[in-house]
Motif scaffolding. Sequence first.
Motif, short mmCIF file in Angstrom:
data_model
loop_
_atom_site.label_atom_id
_atom_site.label_comp_id
_atom_site.label_asym_id
_atom_site.label_seq_id
_atom_site.Cartn_x
_atom_site.Cartn_y
_atom_site.Cartn_z
N ILE A 199 0.87 -1.17 0.00
CA ILE A 199 0.00 0.00 0.00
C ILE A 199 0.91 1.21 0.00
N SER A 200 0.71 2.03 -0.97
CA SER A 200 1.64 3.13 -1.12
C SER A 200 1.11 4.39 -0.45
N PHE A 201 1.80 4.83 0.58
CA PHE A 201 1.45 6.10 1.22
C PHE A 201 2.21 7.18 0.47
N ASP A 202 1.69 7.52 -0.71
CA ASP A 202 2.42 8.40 -1.60
C ASP A 202 1.95 9.84 -1.47
N GLU A 203 2.31 10.65 -2.46
CA GLU A 203 2.02 12.09 -2.36
C GLU A 203 0.53 12.40 -2.50
N THR A 204 -0.28 11.40 -2.89
CA THR A 204 -1.74 11.65 -2.93
C THR A 204 -2.34 11.51 -1.52
N ILE A 205 -1.61 10.87 -0.61
CA ILE A 205 -2.11 10.64 0.75
C ILE A 205 -1.36 11.47 1.79
N ALA A 206 -0.04 11.52 1.66
CA ALA A 206 0.81 12.08 2.72
C ALA A 206 0.40 13.49 3.19
N PRO A 207 0.13 14.44 2.29
CA PRO A 207 -0.16 15.80 2.78
C PRO A 207 -1.45 15.88 3.59
N TYR A 208 -2.35 14.92 3.38
CA TYR A 208 -3.67 14.98 4.03
C TYR A 208 -3.78 14.00 5.20
N TYR A 209 -2.72 13.20 5.43
CA TYR A 209 -2.82 12.10 6.39
C TYR A 209 -3.23 12.59 7.78
N GLU A 210 -2.67 13.71 8.23
CA GLU A 210 -2.95 14.15 9.61
C GLU A 210 -4.27 14.91 9.73
N SER A 211 -4.97 15.14 8.62
CA SER A 211 -6.21 15.93 8.73
C SER A 211 -7.25 15.18 9.59
N TRP A 212 -7.19 13.83 9.59
CA TRP A 212 -8.10 13.05 10.45
C TRP A 212 -7.94 13.46 11.92
N PHE A 213 -6.70 13.66 12.35
CA PHE A 213 -6.45 13.98 13.76
C PHE A 213 -6.96 15.37 14.13
N GLU A 214 -7.33 16.15 13.12
CA GLU A 214 -7.85 17.51 13.41
C GLU A 214 -9.36 17.55 13.48
N THR A 215 -10.04 16.46 13.10
CA THR A 215 -11.50 16.41 13.22
C THR A 215 -11.88 16.13 14.68
N PRO A 216 -13.11 16.47 15.12
CA PRO A 216 -13.50 16.18 16.51
C PRO A 216 -13.35 14.69 16.85
N ALA A 217 -13.80 13.80 15.94
CA ALA A 217 -13.69 12.36 16.21
C ALA A 217 -12.23 11.93 16.25
N GLY A 218 -11.43 12.48 15.35
CA GLY A 218 -10.01 12.13 15.30
C GLY A 218 -9.27 12.59 16.55
N LYS A 219 -9.62 13.80 17.01
CA LYS A 219 -8.97 14.32 18.22
C LYS A 219 -9.29 13.44 19.42
N GLN A 220 -10.56 13.05 19.50
CA GLN A 220 -10.98 12.22 20.63
C GLN A 220 -10.29 10.85 20.58
N ALA A 221 -10.26 10.26 19.38
CA ALA A 221 -9.61 8.95 19.23
C ALA A 221 -8.13 9.06 19.59
N ALA A 222 -7.47 10.09 19.09
CA ALA A 222 -6.04 10.24 19.36
C ALA A 222 -5.77 10.40 20.85
N ARG A 223 -6.64 11.16 21.53
CA ARG A 223 -6.46 11.36 22.97
C ARG A 223 -6.53 10.01 23.70
N ARG A 224 -7.49 9.19 23.30
CA ARG A 224 -7.65 7.89 23.96
C ARG A 224 -6.52 6.93 23.60
N GLU A 225 -6.12 6.95 22.35
CA GLU A 225 -5.02 6.08 21.93
C GLU A 225 -3.73 6.45 22.68
N LYS A 226 -3.49 7.76 22.80
CA LYS A 226 -2.27 8.19 23.49
C LYS A 226 -2.31 7.81 24.97
N ALA A 227 -3.49 7.96 25.59
CA ALA A 227 -3.60 7.60 27.02
C ALA A 227 -3.28 6.12 27.21
N LEU A 228 -3.80 5.29 26.33
CA LEU A 228 -3.55 3.85 26.43
C LEU A 228 -2.07 3.54 26.18
#
Length: 216
Positions: free
Chosen positions: A4-33
């Motif tokens: 699976i190629s994480f190429d230039e069509t994906i890389a610039p947008y990859y972290e945008s998930w972590f900026e959504t409300p659901a992504g922020k909440q998931a990241a907070r829980r993943e980091k705590a664990l």
Amino acid sequence: MSDISFDETIAPYYESWFETPAGKQAARREKALLQRLLATLGPPGTLLEIGCGTGYFSRWLAELGWQVTGLDLSLSMLWQARSRGELPLVLGDALALPCPDNSFEVVAIITALEFFRDAPAALEQAWRVARRGLLLGVLNRLGPLAWLRRVQGKLRPNIYSEARFYSPGELHSLVEESGGPGLDIHWDTTVWPRWLPLEGGPLPWGAFIGLAARDG
Ligand SMILES: C[S@@+](CC[C@H](N)C(=O)[O-])C[C@H]1O[C@@H](n2cnc3c(N)ncnc32)[C@H](O)[C@@H]1O
């Protein structure tokens, strides 16, 4: 399984998930664990994150006091990591790590094992390089969110179409088989669907499995 190629069509947008409300909440829980599990591997020291991608978790681990090096197969992802932080980065393959034996205290693999062509071989490499143990974060095959991602991946090809999801039991066996007998293994799951009044606990259906393993 194909690459699976994480190429230039994906890389610039990859972290945008972590900026959504659901992504922020998931990241907070993943980091705590992950932080709770990482504590079982001793105080901060050197850490290699294999499949570091854009460095989202590498930067966080560095904030916790770890001396982090990120490694990834994708130049596009590493390019993003470089633009977002100052950490040492290595272009390399999880299946043939360009690192001497026992060269890091801890090796972390976070949401990346699912995408490796040969996960058992990657774990053997991780054990070769780690002095203390491994920290893993993996999408849970038993979690409702994994079902959603798989259906989405079937309907419209995306990075999850070719990913291999694991249950906690499968991950536990994989780690035991790669690390040998007598390991001290801790794991838990987190990231529940928002309609479930659950958080963490011993249930195996959270979307994200965290696991720490060291010699017993
Ligand atoms: C879903 S991303 C996870 C990135 C990061 N760990 C995070 O959670 O934000 C998976 C990463 O694994 C990398 N990857 C896939 N196969 C790899 C391999 N054989 N060796 C090293 N990295 C690999 C991809 O390039 C991608 O950056």
